[in-house]
Design a protein around this motif. Structure first.
Motif, PDB file in Angstrom:
ATOM      1  N   PRO B 277       0.998  -1.172  -0.079  1.00  0.00           N
ATOM      2  CA  PRO B 277      -0.042   0.098  -0.019  1.00  0.00           C
ATOM      3  C   PRO B 277       0.957   1.372  -0.104  1.00  0.00           C
ATOM      4  O   PRO B 277       2.118   1.185   0.400  1.00  0.00           O
ATOM      5  CB  PRO B 277      -0.792  -0.129   1.486  1.00  0.00           C
ATOM      6  CG  PRO B 277       0.011  -0.998   2.129  1.00  0.00           C
ATOM      7  CD  PRO B 277       0.827  -1.959   1.092  1.00  0.00           C
ATOM      8  N   PRO B 278       0.385   2.365  -0.099  1.00  0.00           N
ATOM      9  CA  PRO B 278       0.966   3.576  -0.119  1.00  0.00           C
ATOM     10  C   PRO B 278       1.660   3.719   1.198  1.00  0.00           C
ATOM     11  O   PRO B 278       1.291   3.044   2.357  1.00  0.00           O
ATOM     12  CB  PRO B 278      -0.032   4.620  -0.496  1.00  0.00           C
ATOM     13  CG  PRO B 278      -1.111   3.951  -1.019  1.00  0.00           C
ATOM     14  CD  PRO B 278      -1.199   2.677  -0.601  1.00  0.00           C
ATOM     15  N   THR B 279       2.699   4.666   1.255  1.00  0.00           N
ATOM     16  CA  THR B 279       3.471   4.861   2.636  1.00  0.00           C
ATOM     17  C   THR B 279       2.502   5.440   3.648  1.00  0.00           C
ATOM     18  O   THR B 279       1.825   6.718   3.279  1.00  0.00           O
ATOM     19  CB  THR B 279       4.595   5.345   2.307  1.00  0.00           C
ATOM     20  OG1 THR B 279       5.683   4.127   2.183  1.00  0.00           O
ATOM     21  CG2 THR B 279       5.574   6.046   3.620  1.00  0.00           C
ATOM     22  N   ASN B 294       6.913   2.407  -1.100  1.00  0.00           N
ATOM     23  CA  ASN B 294       5.813   1.968  -0.631  1.00  0.00           C
ATOM     24  C   ASN B 294       5.691   1.027   0.500  1.00  0.00           C
ATOM     25  O   ASN B 294       6.715   0.211   0.783  1.00  0.00           O
ATOM     26  CB  ASN B 294       4.777   1.486  -1.999  1.00  0.00           C
ATOM     27  CG  ASN B 294       4.181   2.581  -2.605  1.00  0.00           C
ATOM     28  OD1 ASN B 294       4.190   3.753  -1.955  1.00  0.00           O
ATOM     29  ND2 ASN B 294       3.375   2.232  -3.610  1.00  0.00           N
TER      30      ASN B 294
END
Lengths: 393, 369
Positions: B277-279, B294
């Motif tokens: 997932p996005p950071t 990420n």
């Protein structure tokens, strides 16, 4: 080759209430959570539940959705047997027509389902954000010898009248069902996730199609008919995060839900990983001058300014002294220097020029959400005008 | 470029990166937050339109093969052409690996069975983003037998270019000498060349008859007899030849111009997908001048760092001037400075690990402190 389960994913929704965000694409293709499109959740759930045969029913603006799904490899659905199949409405001898309702969409694809000879059909929608292992629900369905099993979730009582509400007995069998009742008897809402024994469903679909007064909808027609005829309808209680992101407000809220320290929806979980098409972007660069808090930032971003409580999709650039707060910034948006964005949703590939001010800052957290569609270009002058206009509205 | 096949030559026996290559080939050393060295060489070929690439491996190839898989991420899962992973073809039990040319010789059928007429051979530790189109057109236009790619290394220090090979060229651009110490012009040979398949096969067979086992010597031995031309690469180049240079070139990515140049110009760099997932930055996160992939969760302070995918930095932890590879976890209150963490290093609460920026120490894979 026989399949135990075939999933039918309803992805034709126009998503009118999402306004400019669904001008050129269907609702399931709308971006979500910094990296995903809404449909990724349903497709990934299938993959994580071991379901390898998925029919995706498209209708409204299917171009983006079709190319996004491709042959399904992002969700491990590029299979020799089964895999993902896009099912748009089609013409046959004697004519053809649009999908008239959710049930009609499945009816028109009886041949597709029969081709896999499944025991069960899972009907899901591409509009919802949730992580769910359908295999447990299928096990419940089998254990109860049910004709249909409907996933339900407890919703706050005050919101119950917005949903399809189930009344169930102590063993979870559905006694009655009321679509958006004024005075709900329970707070168990249908999540729009159904498992049917295929043989049974097929008979109901054929009968429903023969009824000219039917709206050909699962919630309005098929389920009530099955209840009337005392079929075994079982509920399956889901506990976890589930959200219909059909409106600007709910889409924004659901994105913001991800920013909690420990969000209910865990995107990091290994066994319920959400897959998406990868844009091949490098790691994000966070400059010396940047400040990022309470945010979700994707690869390919270049951040020089301040990002607070926001979601940034891939390839977003945030210029020096820019402030992005309470906002969702979709892919490849260029935000110039000294820009302020407050409580906004900015469509992909937009350009926000230096000094622009977007959103109603004075109204603070209670401001209305400002939305700009794909490819907007906002200069310092225009954005103030637009902001004023939206205030007046 | 339908008429060109690629070779990524990992057959060099030099060991350059000590700890980082203890259990992996140099081609699979992680770099730039989410990549491995080979991603750059492979993406360059694919972005140029080459659809058939062989990777000549040497040893320790598990991580490399895991990374490359079917070649799908590089669009090399093809019916026609695609990716060929070719380990050394040494006959058991008498075989002995003496040089990279043995791989060329052992896999001569890769060349013979291809209908394409040209070959581009590249290494993997010269990290750059380039499109071979122009170099290839020059190769055809000049009628060269072999075109060698070089980088003007005047701006690089002696350490930067240690254990590299250099070219001496005349005013027509023809290569007159090759040597393992810098020439006055400091023209650094990028261990990448363009050649016709027919000539390459001839040279391989001829060299082998003469018991020459190094591809570099094969070219050197032809300087007098063949028309060997040099082509200058003008974009960014990171020569990674030691832990120090690994650290230095990694940190160079914190310059947005280098970031843009290496990752976007002229093409994108492909790598194995991890679906992270996005950071996530929580309320107390403080990140400055860093490259973050990420899947990270940042609750602490990160300055002048490169964080690979899935790194967790817990509350109160401080990380400075460090490279933290995939899935490392730094627990609350720990202080990390001037080190390279290989993958999956776990640092428990309130630990202090510091190193020297100029000679960074490497904490090996799966260490637990």
């Amino acid at each position: 080759m026989k399949k135990q389960v075939v999933a039918m994913l309803l992805a034709g929704g126009e998503g009118k209430r999402l306004g400019v965000l669904t001008q050129k694409l269907a609702k399931p293709a709308v971006h979500y959570g910094g990296k995903y499109r809404i449909i990724d959740f349903a497709l990934s759930n299938c993959c994580n539940s071991g379901i390898d045969t998925v029919g995706v029913l498209t209708q409204y603006q299917p171009l983006v959705l079709n190319s996004y799904i491709g042959i399904g490899s992002s969700w491990d659905l590029d299979r020799k047997n089964g895999g993902v199949t896009l099912l748009p409405p089609f013409v046959q001898q004697g004519g053809g027509e649009w999908y008239k309702g959710t049930a009609n969409a499945i009816y028109q694809n009886i041949n597709f389902i029969d081709g896999h000879d499944p025991d069960y059909v899972l009907v899901i929608s591409g509009d919802h954000i949730y992580q769910m292992d359908y295999s447990q629900m299928i096990a419940t369905h089998k254990r109860n010898g049910a004709d249909a099993t409907i996933a339900v979730i407890e919703v706050p009582w005050e919101e119950a009248s917005r949903f399809g509400i189930m009344n169930v007995d102590d063993r979870g069998r559905i006694l009655d069902f009321a679509e958006k009742p004024a005075e709900p008897k329970t707070n168990l809402a249908s999540m729009g996730i159904y498992i049917f024994t295929w043989e049974v469903l097929k008979a109901y679909l054929v009968a429903d199609e023969g009824n000219p007064d039917s709206s050909n909808d699962f919630g309005k027609d098929i389920i009530p008919a099955m209840l009337r005829e005392e079929r075994i309808l079982q509920s399956y209680r889901f506990r976890g995060y589930w959200k219909d992101v059909g409106t600007i407000d709910s889409l924004w809220e659901s994105n913001m839900d991800l920013l909690a320290d420990l969000p209910e929806l865990n995107l990091h979980a290994q066994d319920s990983r959400i897959y998406s098409v990868n844009p091949n972007q490098p790691p994000q660069y966070v400059a010396d001058s940047a400040r990022i808090n309470r945010s979700l930032i994707n690869e390919g971003c270049l951040v020089f300014g301040e990002v607070d409580h926001s979601v940034l999709f891939y390839g977003v650039h945030v210029g020096r002294n820019a402030v992005v707060r309470d906002s969702i910034i979709m892919p490849n948006v260029r935000i110039g220097e000294n820009v302020t964005i407050h409580k906004a949703i900015i469509g992909g590939n937009s350009v926000i020029e230096d000094g622009a001010v977007i959103g109603d800052i004075e109204a603070g957290p209670s401001a209305e959400i400002v939305v700009y569609g794909e490819g907007s270009c906002l200069t310092a002058d225009v954005s103030t005008q637009v902001a004023t206009a939206s205030e007046e509205k | 470029m339908r008429n060109v096949i690629g070779v990524i030559n990992l057959g060099s026996t030099r060991t350059l990166l000590n700890e980082l290559t203890r259990n992996r080939s140099i081609a699979s050393v992680p770099f730039g937050g989410r990549y491995r060295f080979i991603d750059f060489a492979l993406s360059n070929m694919v972005n140029t339109g080459i659809q058939k690439v062989a990777v000549f491996t040497l040893n320790k190839s598990r991580s490399l093969m895991d990374h490359l898989g079917s070649g799908k991420e590089w669009d090399l899962d093809r019916k026609q052409g695609g990716l060929f992973i070719l380990p050394p073809a040494i006959s058991y039990p008498y075989g002995e690996y003496r040089g990279d040319l043995q791989n060329f010789y052992g896999h001569i059928d890769y060349f013979n069975r291809s209908k394409e007429s040209y070959v581009i051979v590249s290494s993997s530790h010269m990290i750059c983003n380039l499109n071979y189109q122009e170099a290839f057109e020059r190769h055809l236009a000049t009628g060269a037998d072999i075109t060698l790619l070089y980088k003007d290394a005047k701006g690089m220090t002696d350490d930067d270019i240690a254990s590299c090979e250099f070219l001496g060229i005349d005013e027509t651009g023809r290569v007159r000498k090759m040597q393992d110490r810098p020439t006055d012009e400091r023209l650094l040979y990028m261990e990448t060349f363009i050649i016709s398949k027919k000539l390459l096969v001839d040279l391989i067979e001829k060299s082998f008859r003469q018991e020459e086992v190094s591809s570099l010597n094969m070219i050197k031995n032809s300087l007098l007899t063949l028309n060997i031309v040099a082509y200058e690469h003008r974009g960014h180049l990171s020569v990674v030849n030691s832990i120090e240079s690994y650290y230095k070139h990694s940190m160079n990515l914190l310059n947005p111009d280098v970031w843009r140049n290496l990752f976007f110009e002229p093409g994108l760099v492909y790598t194995k997908i991890k679906d992270e997932p996005p950071t996530k930055y929580v309320v107390d996160a403080q990140v400055r001048n860093s490259l973050i992939a990420n899947g990270c969760v940042i609750e602490g302070t990160v300055e002048n760092c490169i964080l690979f995918r899935g790194v967790k930095v817990r509350k109160g932890a401080v990380i400075r001037d460090s490279i933290i590879m995939q899935d490392c976890e730094i627990d609350e209150g720990s202080f990390i400075e001037g080190v390279i963490f290989d993958k999956e290093v776990m640092i428990s609460k309130d630990k202090r690990i510091t190193g020297d920026k100029n000679a960074p120490s490497v904490i090996t894979k799966r260490s637990i402190v």
